[in-house]
Design a protein around this motif. Structure first.
Motif, PDB file in Angstrom:
ATOM      1  N   SER A 184       5.542  -0.212   8.398  1.00  0.00           N
ATOM      2  CA  SER A 184       6.864   0.185   7.927  1.00  0.00           C
ATOM      3  C   SER A 184       7.115  -0.546   6.567  1.00  0.00           C
ATOM      4  N   GLY A 185       7.998   0.171   5.866  1.00  0.00           N
ATOM      5  CA  GLY A 185       8.219  -0.403   4.430  1.00  0.00           C
ATOM      6  C   GLY A 185       9.634  -0.777   4.434  1.00  0.00           C
ATOM      7  N   HIS A 186      10.424  -0.933   5.729  1.00  0.00           N
ATOM      8  CA  HIS A 186      11.730  -1.232   5.686  1.00  0.00           C
ATOM      9  C   HIS A 186      12.009  -2.825   5.312  1.00  0.00           C
ATOM     10  N   GLY A 187      13.129  -2.626   4.587  1.00  0.00           N
ATOM     11  CA  GLY A 187      13.456  -4.364   4.185  1.00  0.00           C
ATOM     12  C   GLY A 187      12.947  -4.964   3.002  1.00  0.00           C
ATOM     13  N   THR A 188      12.359  -4.057   2.195  1.00  0.00           N
ATOM     14  CA  THR A 188      11.788  -4.616   1.036  1.00  0.00           C
ATOM     15  C   THR A 188      12.268  -4.342  -0.221  1.00  0.00           C
ATOM     16  N   GLY A 192       0.671  -3.063   8.952  1.00  0.00           N
ATOM     17  CA  GLY A 192       0.893  -3.574   7.637  1.00  0.00           C
ATOM     18  C   GLY A 192       2.297  -3.243   7.197  1.00  0.00           C
ATOM     19  N   ILE A 193       2.252  -3.471   5.654  1.00  0.00           N
ATOM     20  CA  ILE A 193       3.743  -3.069   5.227  1.00  0.00           C
ATOM     21  C   ILE A 193       3.489  -2.175   3.953  1.00  0.00           C
ATOM     22  N   LEU A 194       4.128  -1.095   3.859  1.00  0.00           N
ATOM     23  CA  LEU A 194       4.087   0.201   3.102  1.00  0.00           C
ATOM     24  C   LEU A 194       4.727  -0.342   1.808  1.00  0.00           C
ATOM     25  N   ALA A 195       4.144  -0.075   0.673  1.00  0.00           N
ATOM     26  CA  ALA A 195       5.207   0.020  -0.732  1.00  0.00           C
ATOM     27  C   ALA A 195       5.705   1.272  -0.846  1.00  0.00           C
ATOM     28  N   ASP A 196       6.999   1.350   0.050  1.00  0.00           N
ATOM     29  CA  ASP A 196       7.714   2.745  -0.031  1.00  0.00           C
ATOM     30  C   ASP A 196       8.776   2.676  -0.860  1.00  0.00           C
ATOM     31  N   ILE A 197       8.682   3.295  -2.034  1.00  0.00           N
ATOM     32  CA  ILE A 197       9.637   3.368  -3.161  1.00  0.00           C
ATOM     33  C   ILE A 197      10.909   4.035  -2.704  1.00  0.00           C
ATOM     34  N   ASP A 198      12.028   3.511  -2.880  1.00  0.00           N
ATOM     35  CA  ASP A 198      13.276   4.439  -2.640  1.00  0.00           C
ATOM     36  C   ASP A 198      13.854   4.967  -3.801  1.00  0.00           C
ATOM     37  N   PHE A 199      13.156   6.117  -4.024  1.00  0.00           N
ATOM     38  CA  PHE A 199      13.456   6.936  -5.154  1.00  0.00           C
ATOM     39  C   PHE A 199      14.793   7.363  -5.381  1.00  0.00           C
ATOM     40  N   ALA A 200      15.326   7.948  -4.287  1.00  0.00           N
ATOM     41  CA  ALA A 200      16.835   8.410  -4.387  1.00  0.00           C
ATOM     42  C   ALA A 200      17.783   7.143  -4.443  1.00  0.00           C
ATOM     43  N   VAL A 206       0.901  -1.074   0.001  1.00  0.00           N
ATOM     44  CA  VAL A 206       0.120  -0.059   0.018  1.00  0.00           C
ATOM     45  C   VAL A 206       0.781   1.194   0.006  1.00  0.00           C
ATOM     46  N   LEU A 207       0.640   2.083  -0.922  1.00  0.00           N
ATOM     47  CA  LEU A 207       1.362   3.566  -1.045  1.00  0.00           C
ATOM     48  C   LEU A 207       1.169   4.345   0.336  1.00  0.00           C
ATOM     49  N   GLU A 208       2.018   5.231   0.828  1.00  0.00           N
ATOM     50  CA  GLU A 208       1.595   6.041   1.730  1.00  0.00           C
ATOM     51  C   GLU A 208       0.645   6.999   1.357  1.00  0.00           C
ATOM     52  N   ASP A 209       0.501   7.529   0.314  1.00  0.00           N
ATOM     53  CA  ASP A 209      -0.410   8.320  -0.124  1.00  0.00           C
ATOM     54  C   ASP A 209      -1.744   7.879   0.088  1.00  0.00           C
ATOM     55  N   GLU A 210      -1.984   6.540  -0.208  1.00  0.00           N
ATOM     56  CA  GLU A 210      -3.113   5.749  -0.281  1.00  0.00           C
ATOM     57  C   GLU A 210      -3.507   5.484   1.219  1.00  0.00           C
ATOM     58  N   LEU A 211      -2.509   5.168   2.057  1.00  0.00           N
ATOM     59  CA  LEU A 211      -3.002   4.930   3.467  1.00  0.00           C
ATOM     60  C   LEU A 211      -3.349   6.329   4.168  1.00  0.00           C
ATOM     61  N   LYS A 212      -3.055   7.329   3.626  1.00  0.00           N
ATOM     62  CA  LYS A 212      -3.694   8.542   4.436  1.00  0.00           C
ATOM     63  C   LYS A 212      -5.086   8.817   4.191  1.00  0.00           C
ATOM     64  N   GLU A 213      -5.599   8.375   2.825  1.00  0.00           N
ATOM     65  CA  GLU A 213      -7.007   8.363   2.684  1.00  0.00           C
ATOM     66  C   GLU A 213      -7.813   7.272   3.429  1.00  0.00           C
ATOM     67  N   ILE A 214      -7.254   6.291   4.277  1.00  0.00           N
ATOM     68  CA  ILE A 214      -8.204   5.221   4.663  1.00  0.00           C
ATOM     69  C   ILE A 214      -8.104   5.225   6.174  1.00  0.00           C
ATOM     70  N   ALA A 215      -9.284   5.247   6.798  1.00  0.00           N
ATOM     71  CA  ALA A 215      -9.474   5.253   8.203  1.00  0.00           C
ATOM     72  C   ALA A 215      -9.220   3.770   8.726  1.00  0.00           C
ATOM     73  N   LEU A 216      -8.050   3.481   9.149  1.00  0.00           N
ATOM     74  CA  LEU A 216      -7.535   2.265   9.803  1.00  0.00           C
ATOM     75  C   LEU A 216      -8.230   1.974  11.148  1.00  0.00           C
ATOM     76  N   PRO A 217      -8.890   0.816  11.328  1.00  0.00           N
ATOM     77  CA  PRO A 217      -9.235   0.161  12.560  1.00  0.00           C
ATOM     78  C   PRO A 217      -8.001   0.053  13.446  1.00  0.00           C
ATOM     79  N   ALA A 218      -8.172  -0.253  14.579  1.00  0.00           N
ATOM     80  CA  ALA A 218      -7.223  -0.384  15.775  1.00  0.00           C
ATOM     81  C   ALA A 218      -6.604  -1.676  15.401  1.00  0.00           C
TER      82      ALA A 218
END
Length: 609
Positions: free
Chosen positions: A276-280, A121-129, A105-117
């Motif tokens: 987190s998106g670490h280690g992906t 999960g794991i973000l699709a955090d692209i390492d652009f740099a 899940v992209l970080e921008d997508e996650l911001k639009e979703i009201a997550l229950p308690a």
């Protein structure tokens, strides 16, 4: 008995998307490390990009509601933002109270979703740099980067992120942003790019013309059209023409989600597990493309994964080759061992034959000297030296006798081969103190070359060179504890080594010759002693007979023999060598001869001591 856990995996896309099998494999790998339960998987593909109508959405909702009404789901794993949105909105009516662990899940997508308690999960955090830094490390001369992305809301969100990340590189690089264009136009524009350009493909789900694509297929078309290296952003692109890069790994997204899901099933609360998106990300490359663009693997970061490597002959057949080589070496070792053993056996057989031949020769030599009369000893020695020279393969053999003062050696016997210089008849040891000391100490001297002798033997070296001796052995022989002479063996035409076994044999020959010469000296001395005794006895006027302890006559002098001859008629019996004189006296005394009785008494007393 291990409890069973039911896992529901929900994909928002279609079933044949190349990334999906990687994610499923990763999830199963992450969950499989749990030892306290076993799992059963349910996998759903919503196919929302191709079916965006409300009617389809409601139909899908009704299907899932009915399908899972009687099933207990222990964990739901939504893949990407649309699947997570669906799971959050309808969890209570399809799988109530079931914890959610999302991934990709992209970080921008996650911001639009009201997550229950109870959701993490794991973000699709692209390492652009990181992606761009890796490309520049491999292509340090690159001056342009063409960046390709699609036109959907997800792609526009990604574009916003990479434009921001690349801002700090603008002074070094020119960026050619080919985003939100029809794919056909993008392909046309990347043809003929300058050689200092690289292409970076992010994701094309929907192009600028509104046409949908599988991102991996779009990346393949870009790679086929470009005349410069093409890099990607997802591992599902690898194998479709891109070189590789720092790729977001769908399998690692699955692994991380599986590991988090395992912790939840073991009792951890999702709200305690941070998103987190670490280690992906993995540095992954296509070996075929590295070869195509002449990129050395040495330029890749340490730990990079290189796939699709065409196996070499060695890679394909190394075990066969290794086995064949091992067999060859074993056979070679076996044959070598057998050859060595045969050579050793032959050497042993040869040595045994030589030893037997030598012992037979030694025995015969000793027997011949034993049987030789004193007057034949010198002739016998000369003959034996001839045999010894041939048997030991030397140029010259000599026997020297040592003077009583030990200062001179005189040759008594010699044998030399053809074209061998004549031997020295006499050697003065006064000028050769080193050799004299060794000889008088009964020590053997041997040398393969005169230069092998010590520095103290300079005079000896000069003597040997002046007489053409290149190699030799000098063996003293003794009798009665004193050195009486030496046996010498010399080579004048070549050099040779003198093994200890050969020196030992030469010493045995020397002992036999020494014993023969000692016997000759003894027998000559004995003969001289006997002649001297004979002269003394015969010079006496008295009648003398020599008796042994038994009274047997062993000798008489000339006066006795003359008296016996003159009185032969009157004497009852002849008294000469071998006669029992006591018996004659005894019989005469018994016959009444008083003189015989007195003689018997006196002689017996003397003989009895």
């Amino acid at each position: 008995f291990l409890p069973k856990k039911n896992i529901l995996i929900i994909f928002s896309g279609q079933s044949d998307t190349p990334a999906h099998p990687h994610i499923v494999r990763g999830i199963k790998s992450g969950l499989a490390s749990g030892k306290d339960f076993h799992t059963e998987y349910f996998i759903e593909y919503m196919d929302l990009p191709r079916n965006s109508s409300e009617a389809y959405y409601q139909h899908l909702l009704a299907l899932y509601r009915q399908k899972y009404a009687a099933s207990r789901i222990d964990l739901v794993i939504p893949i990407t933002g649309p699947a997570l949105t669906f799971a959050v909105q309808h969890r209570d009516e399809i799988f109530p109270n079931t914890p959610l662990v999302f991934t990709a899940v992209l970080e921008d997508e996650l911001k639009e979703i009201a997550l229950p308690a109870d959701c993490s999960g794991i973000l699709a955090d692209i390492d652009f740099a990181g992606q761009l830094d890796l490309i520049l490390a491999i292509h340090p001369r690159a001056r342009r980067v063409a960046v390709i992305s699609g036109a959907s809301s997800i792609e526009i969100s990604i574009e916003k992120q990479f434009r921001q990340a690349f801002e700090s590189y603008r002074e070094r690089l020119d960026f050619i942003y080919l985003t939100r264009l029809p794919l056909a136009e993008t392909l046309e524009r990347i043809r003929g790019l300058p050689q200092d350009t690289v292409v970076l493909v992010y994701i094309v789900l929907v192009d600028g013309a509104g046409k949908g694509y599988l991102p991996a297929e779009a990346a393949a078309e870009v790679a086929a059209a470009a005349d410069v290296p093409v890099y990607g952003s997802f591992d599902s692109f690898l194998g479709r023409g891109i070189v590789g890069g720092r790729l977001l790994s769908f399998e690692m997204l699955g692994v991380k989600a599986g590991e988090m899901g395992r912790r939840v099933l073991q009792g951890a609360k999702p709200e305690d597990l941070p998103v987190s998106g670490h280690g992906t990300h993995l540095n992954m490359f296509d070996w075929r493309e590295l070869k195509r663009w002449k990129i050395s693997e040495d330029r890749l970061p340490a730990g990079s994964l290189v796939q699709f490597k065409t196996p070499s002959f060695w890679d394909l057949y190394r075990w066969h080759a290794a086995g064949a080589l091992l067999l060859f070496f074993l056979q070679t070792a076996l044959v070598s061992h057998l050859l060595i053993q045969r050579a050793r056996r032959r050497r042993a057989e040869k040595a045994l034959l030589e030893r037997l031949t030598f012992e037979e020769m030694l025995s015969a030599l000793s027997a011949r000297f034993v049987l030789a009369s004193p007057d034949r000893v010198d002739t016998q020695i000369a003959q034996e030296l001839e045999r010894i020279r041939g048997l030991l393969d030397v140029d010259r053999v000599q026997v020297f006798e040592l003077s009583e003062d030990g200062l001179r050696m005189t040759a008594s016997h010699s044998s030399a081969g053809k074209e061998t210089p004549p031997p020295s008849p006499e050697i003065d040891l006064v000028e050769m103190p080193w050799a004299r000391g060794r000889i008088m100490a009964s020590e053997t001297i041997h040398f393969a070359d005169p230069d092998d002798l010590p520095a103290a033997a300079e005079a000896e070296k000069a003597y040997l060179r002046s007489h053409g001796v290149r190699s030799g052995v000098v063996i003293p022989f003794t009798a009665g504890g004193a050195v009486h002479g030496v046996l010498t063996l010399a080579l004048v035409h070549r050099s040779r080594q003198w093994p200890q076994e050969l020196i030992r044999r030469c010493g045995m020959i020397s002992e036999i010759i020494a014993n023969a010469k000692a016997r000759k000296r003894f027998e000559n001395a004995l003969e001289q002693s006997q002649r001297f005794n004979r002269l003394i006895l015969d010079s006496l006027a008295y009648h003398i007979a020599v008796l042994d302890r038994q009274g047997i006559v062993i000798d008489v002098n000339e006066s006795w023999r003359r008296f016996a001859a003159e009185n032969a008629a009157a004497a009852p019996e002849k008294v000469d060598r071998g006669t029992d004189y006591l018996d004659i006296c005894r019989r005469a005394a018994d016959g009444g001869d008083p003189l015989a009785g007195s003689a018997l008494e006196g002689i017996s007393a003397v003989l009895e001591g």
